[in-house]
Enzyme design. Structure first.
Site, PDB file in Angstrom:
ATOM      1  N   LYS A  57      12.290  14.575  93.094  1.00 54.44           N
ATOM      2  CA  LYS A  57      12.526  14.074  91.736  1.00 54.44           C
ATOM      3  C   LYS A  57      13.945  13.545  91.570  1.00 54.44           C
ATOM      4  O   LYS A  57      14.154  12.431  91.086  1.00 54.44           O
ATOM      5  CB  LYS A  57      12.273  15.195  90.715  1.00 54.44           C
ATOM      6  CG  LYS A  57      12.786  14.857  89.319  1.00 54.44           C
ATOM      7  CD  LYS A  57      12.586  15.988  88.353  1.00 54.44           C
ATOM      8  CE  LYS A  57      13.741  16.905  88.139  1.00 54.44           C
ATOM      9  NZ  LYS A  57      14.823  16.471  87.261  1.00 54.44           N
ATOM     10  N   ASN A  58      14.925  14.363  91.972  1.00 55.55           N
ATOM     11  CA  ASN A  58      16.304  13.989  91.650  1.00 55.55           C
ATOM     12  C   ASN A  58      16.835  12.848  92.515  1.00 55.55           C
ATOM     13  O   ASN A  58      17.842  12.240  92.167  1.00 55.55           O
ATOM     14  CB  ASN A  58      17.218  15.216  91.697  1.00 55.55           C
ATOM     15  CG  ASN A  58      16.928  16.145  90.516  1.00 55.55           C
ATOM     16  OD1 ASN A  58      16.273  15.732  89.548  1.00 55.55           O
ATOM     17  ND2 ASN A  58      17.373  17.389  90.590  1.00 55.55           N
ATOM     18  N   CYS A 152      16.663  18.781  80.395  1.00 56.27           N
ATOM     19  CA  CYS A 152      16.641  20.229  80.170  1.00 56.27           C
ATOM     20  C   CYS A 152      17.881  20.688  79.424  1.00 56.27           C
ATOM     21  O   CYS A 152      18.980  20.199  79.684  1.00 56.27           O
ATOM     22  CB  CYS A 152      16.575  20.954  81.507  1.00 56.27           C
ATOM     23  SG  CYS A 152      15.040  20.685  82.393  1.00 56.27           S
ATOM     24  N   ARG A 157      26.186  19.571  78.598  1.00 57.29           N
ATOM     25  CA  ARG A 157      26.040  18.718  79.785  1.00 57.29           C
ATOM     26  C   ARG A 157      26.899  17.469  79.597  1.00 57.29           C
ATOM     27  O   ARG A 157      26.389  16.375  79.345  1.00 57.29           O
ATOM     28  CB  ARG A 157      24.566  18.364  80.021  1.00 57.29           C
ATOM     29  CG  ARG A 157      23.722  19.595  80.322  1.00 57.29           C
ATOM     30  CD  ARG A 157      22.311  19.274  80.727  1.00 57.29           C
ATOM     31  NE  ARG A 157      22.216  18.725  82.062  1.00 57.29           N
ATOM     32  CZ  ARG A 157      21.058  18.523  82.708  1.00 57.29           C
ATOM     33  NH1 ARG A 157      19.921  18.845  82.130  1.00 57.29           N
ATOM     34  NH2 ARG A 157      21.035  17.999  83.916  1.00 57.29           N
ATOM     35  N   ASP A 340      18.881  25.078  90.679  1.00 64.41           N
ATOM     36  CA  ASP A 340      17.509  24.797  90.237  1.00 64.41           C
ATOM     37  C   ASP A 340      16.504  25.824  90.778  1.00 64.41           C
ATOM     38  O   ASP A 340      15.375  25.906  90.297  1.00 64.41           O
ATOM     39  CB  ASP A 340      17.095  23.372  90.643  1.00 64.41           C
ATOM     40  CG  ASP A 340      17.944  22.327  89.931  1.00 64.41           C
ATOM     41  OD1 ASP A 340      18.587  22.668  88.915  1.00 64.41           O
ATOM     42  OD2 ASP A 340      17.978  21.170  90.382  1.00 64.41           O
ATOM     43  N   ARG A 432       7.442  17.218  83.976  1.00 67.32           N
ATOM     44  CA  ARG A 432       8.524  16.256  84.246  1.00 67.32           C
ATOM     45  C   ARG A 432       8.909  16.286  85.722  1.00 67.32           C
ATOM     46  O   ARG A 432       9.477  15.327  86.226  1.00 67.32           O
ATOM     47  CB  ARG A 432       9.767  16.577  83.392  1.00 67.32           C
ATOM     48  CG  ARG A 432       9.622  16.173  81.937  1.00 67.32           C
ATOM     49  CD  ARG A 432      10.941  16.338  81.180  1.00 67.32           C
ATOM     50  NE  ARG A 432      12.046  16.129  82.064  1.00 67.32           N
ATOM     51  CZ  ARG A 432      13.047  16.994  82.276  1.00 67.32           C
ATOM     52  NH1 ARG A 432      13.107  18.103  81.606  1.00 67.32           N
ATOM     53  NH2 ARG A 432      14.006  16.727  83.128  1.00 67.32           N
TER      54      ARG A 432
HETATM   55  N1  EPU Z   1      29.883  18.257  84.553  1.00 74.45           N
HETATM   56  C1  EPU Z   1      31.020  17.955  83.825  1.00 74.45           C
HETATM   57  N2  EPU Z   1      31.262  16.639  83.568  1.00 74.45           N
HETATM   58  C2  EPU Z   1      30.452  15.629  84.010  1.00 74.45           C
HETATM   59  C3  EPU Z   1      29.309  15.968  84.737  1.00 74.45           C
HETATM   60  C4  EPU Z   1      29.035  17.295  85.001  1.00 74.45           C
HETATM   61  O1  EPU Z   1      31.781  18.829  83.422  1.00 74.45           O
HETATM   62  O2  EPU Z   1      30.747  14.463  83.734  1.00 74.45           O
HETATM   63  C5  EPU Z   1      29.603  19.678  84.847  1.00 74.45           C
HETATM   64  C6  EPU Z   1      28.301  20.148  84.219  1.00 74.45           C
HETATM   65  O3  EPU Z   1      28.501  20.621  82.899  1.00 74.45           O
HETATM   66  C7  EPU Z   1      27.862  21.237  85.176  1.00 74.45           C
HETATM   67  C8  EPU Z   1      28.373  20.754  86.531  1.00 74.45           C
HETATM   68  O4  EPU Z   1      29.373  19.788  86.248  1.00 74.45           O
HETATM   69  O5  EPU Z   1      28.523  22.435  84.856  1.00 74.45           O
HETATM   70  C9  EPU Z   1      27.334  20.131  87.431  1.00 74.45           C
HETATM   71  O6  EPU Z   1      26.631  19.099  86.747  1.00 74.45           O
HETATM   72  P1  EPU Z   1      25.969  17.875  87.527  1.00 74.45           P
HETATM   73  O7  EPU Z   1      26.562  16.619  86.991  1.00 74.45           O
HETATM   74  O8  EPU Z   1      26.037  18.118  88.993  1.00 74.45           O
HETATM   75  O9  EPU Z   1      24.481  17.959  87.045  1.00 74.45           O
HETATM   76  P2  EPU Z   1      23.512  16.771  86.665  1.00 74.45           P
HETATM   77  O10 EPU Z   1      23.794  15.593  87.552  1.00 74.45           O
HETATM   78  O11 EPU Z   1      23.464  16.564  85.204  1.00 74.45           O
HETATM   79  C10 EPU Z   1      21.702  17.349  88.457  1.00 74.45           C
HETATM   80  C11 EPU Z   1      20.234  17.647  88.452  1.00 74.45           C
HETATM   81  C12 EPU Z   1      19.998  19.036  87.870  1.00 74.45           C
HETATM   82  C13 EPU Z   1      20.758  20.068  88.681  1.00 74.45           C
HETATM   83  C14 EPU Z   1      22.246  19.694  88.752  1.00 74.45           C
HETATM   84  C15 EPU Z   1      23.050  20.589  89.672  1.00 74.45           C
HETATM   85  C16 EPU Z   1      19.324  15.439  88.147  1.00 74.45           C
HETATM   86  C17 EPU Z   1      18.604  14.483  87.277  1.00 74.45           C
HETATM   87  N3  EPU Z   1      19.555  16.647  87.638  1.00 74.45           N
HETATM   88  O12 EPU Z   1      22.121  17.391  87.090  1.00 74.45           O
HETATM   89  O13 EPU Z   1      18.611  19.271  88.056  1.00 74.45           O
HETATM   90  O14 EPU Z   1      20.646  21.338  88.066  1.00 74.45           O
HETATM   91  O15 EPU Z   1      22.378  18.338  89.251  1.00 74.45           O
HETATM   92  O16 EPU Z   1      22.514  20.586  90.944  1.00 74.45           O
HETATM   93  O17 EPU Z   1      19.639  15.134  89.288  1.00 74.45           O
HETATM   94  C18 EPU Z   1      16.469  20.033  87.534  1.00 74.45           C
HETATM   95  O18 EPU Z   1      16.024  19.271  88.401  1.00 74.45           O
HETATM   96  O19 EPU Z   1      15.773  20.922  86.996  1.00 74.45           O
HETATM   97  C19 EPU Z   1      17.863  19.905  87.109  1.00 74.45           C
HETATM   98  C20 EPU Z   1      18.302  20.386  85.967  1.00 74.45           C
END
Ligand code: EPU
Length: 462
Positions: A57-58, A152, A157, A340, A432
């Site tokens: 998915k990701n 989610c 975020r 996850d 999803r």
């Molecule tokens: N963060 C910041 N600033 C940013 C971006 C992130 O402070 O600009 C912080 C977040 O608050 C968090 C950490 O950095 O504490 C990590 O966030 P990340 O950006 O890595 O997460 P994401 O890209 O929003 C993806 C996956 C999530 C998974 C996380 C961590 C996707 C679409 N989602 O989210 O997947 O938990 O990486 O591995 O790729 C899921 O699939 O169920 C899911 C939630």
């Protein structure tokens, strides 16, 4: 909505009228009632057999927007048939891409005629990954706008690191009425050091930087398997991205990119979910279409918990006969234990012989499912980002509610282990990210069904 439904709806799309819009499910019928969907699971039997994991998915939700950069035809294989993928495809279609379904998991996407650089707000709010359209649109057109993404609810975020990267590459951005606008008159390479390790910011920066003039260096980046997959896809389209999977990614901007054929990696978390389900039900499951290396952090913890994991070239077999041993787990960016998988491991450890501690290292609020698990007899105390789990002899069946995608999957696994009938509501979260969960679990001998009840009918019955 799944992909097949999306294509069925496209067949009526040529007749332009609001009646058709209603058929497509975009406009609700007057007086239409919400459909309440749930899984009904009779648990307590071991899962036995073989299951095939779908595409990640990701990776898919980043690679689909990245096709914009090709300005041509891409054929994507191993796409998971899940609603986040359907939403990404809908967005591409709404922006002017032509899409042809080759088979159930393969699409041809032609982005040459995209003219619209705005992601429809109602679609972008349905999932987190809609922010990848910003990086891809910025790379190809020098502008884009996306409504603040949904997805989610795991606590705050922020996307400050995405915006920081765009700004460093020379783009201006503004947030207006819940919509992010980015614009640039020509992206320039830069040396960017991320303040926090972020999957989304790493990918978004790559999507924009592939077209920036010069050598961009990204430091303190995420290293997840899907980061590497996106970089490989960009390179197959003609980009020059090196170092993905390490702490530093170097990107030499190119003027032109082109279409390509690409197969998406298997989903590490879907595989991990079946691994936990096999262990907790004391089953024996061969999980096919996996990259065992991607599963190592999960395999290591499952083995410490008492399960046996046998690795093959592109499959793993998981079985468990004895007790589940308690564990301490802290979730961390890759190659640490993936956040996850955290709710799924909490379910497993709920039945361990002793006390386990799970520390959530990524998200502020990823224990919202614990109240639901307590309904099923688990004994868990949460204090901030730490959960202390006292193992109980067995989980009990109960009606529960999926609070997010992985929490939902974890509750299904809990229901498979609990002897009796459980109902899981709000399964839209689960759909999803998990392709044909019911079909795949039934193939392993599970007693699970999906029930849809129009709210109207439900109210009349009450
Ligand atoms: N963060 C910041 N600033 C940013 C971006 C992130 O402070 O600009 C912080 C977040 O608050 C968090 C950490 O950095 O504490 C990590 O966030 P990340 O950006 O890595 O997460 P994401 O890209 O929003 C993806 C996956 C999530 C998974 C996380 C961590 C996707 C679409 N989602 O989210 O997947 O938990 O990486 O591995 O790729 C899921 O699939 O169920 C899911 C939630």
């Amino acid at each position: 909505m799944n992909l097949l439904l999306f294509f069925r709806q496209q067949r009526c799309y040529n007749i332009k009228s609001s009646v058709i819009e209603k058929k497509r499910g975009i406009l609700p019928e007057k007086g239409e009632f919400k459909i309440l969907k749930k899984f009904v699971v009779r648990g307590g039997r071991p899962l036995v057999g073989e299951v095939t994991v779908s595409g990640a998915k990701n990776a898919a939700v980043a690679i689909l927007p990245a096709t914009i950069l090709a300005g041509g035809k891409c054929v994507l294989e191993n796409l998971p048939n899940i609603s986040d993928v359907a939403t990404s495809v809908q967005i591409l279609h709404a922006m002017g891409a032509s899409i042809r379904m080759i088979d159930k998991s393969t699409l041809e996407i032609d982005t040459s005629r995209i003219v619209i650089t705005e992601v429809p707000a109602e679609m972008s709010r349905q999932m987190r990954a809609s922010y990848y359209f910003l990086g891809a649109l910025l790379g190809r057109f020098g502008r884009g706008c996306v409504s603040m993404p949904g997805g989610c609810d795991l606590g705050p975020r922020p996307i400050d690191q995405h915006l920081k990267a765009f700004a460093a590459l020379g783009a201006e951005f503004r947030v207006e009425y819940g919509t992010i606008h980015v614009r640039s008159d020509g992206l320039q390479a830069e040396h960017i050091f991320f303040d926090t390790v972020s999957v989304g910011a790493t990918i978004n920066a790559m999507l924009a930087a592939v077209k920036a003039e010069g050598l961009t260096i990204l430091e303190n980046v995420a290293k997840e398997p899907h980061i590497v997959d996106v970089a490989n896809f960009l390179n197959t389209m003609g980009a020059d991205v090196r170092g993905a999977g390490t702490d530093v990614i170097k990107i030499r901007g190119v003027k032109e990119m082109h279409g390509c054929n690409y197969s998406i990696i298997p989903d590490q978390i879907e595989a991990g979910s079946y691994m936990v389900a096999a262990a907790i039900t004391r089953g024996n499951v061969l999980i096919r279409n996996v990259i065992p290396k991607h599963l190592e952090p999960i395999t290591a913890k499952l083995e410490r918990a008492g399960a046996t994991v046998e690795e093959y070239d592109d499959a793993v077999r998981v079985y468990c006969v004895g007790d589940i041993e308690p564990l301490n787990i802290k979730t961390m960016p890759h190659p640490g234990f993936p956040t996850d998988m955290q709710p799924l491991m909490a379910v497993l450890l709920s039945t361990a012989k002793g006390t386990s501690i799970i520390t959530e290292g990524i998200w502020d609020n990823r224990f919202r499912y614990v109240d639901e698990l307590i309904r099923m007899g688990a004994n868990i105390q949460v204090d901030g980002r730490v959960a202390v789990i006292e193992g109980v002899p067995a989980l009990q069946p109960a009606p529960v509610r999926a609070t997010d995608l992985r929490a939902g999957a974890a509750l299904v696994v809990a229901a498979l282990a609990a002897d009796g009938v459980s109902e899981i509501e709000e399964i839209g979260h689960i759909e999803r990210g998990y392709e044909d969960l019911v079909g795949k679990l039934r193939g392993l001998g599970a007693d699970i069904k999906r029930i849809e009840t129009p709210e109207k009918q439900l109210r009349q019955a009450l």
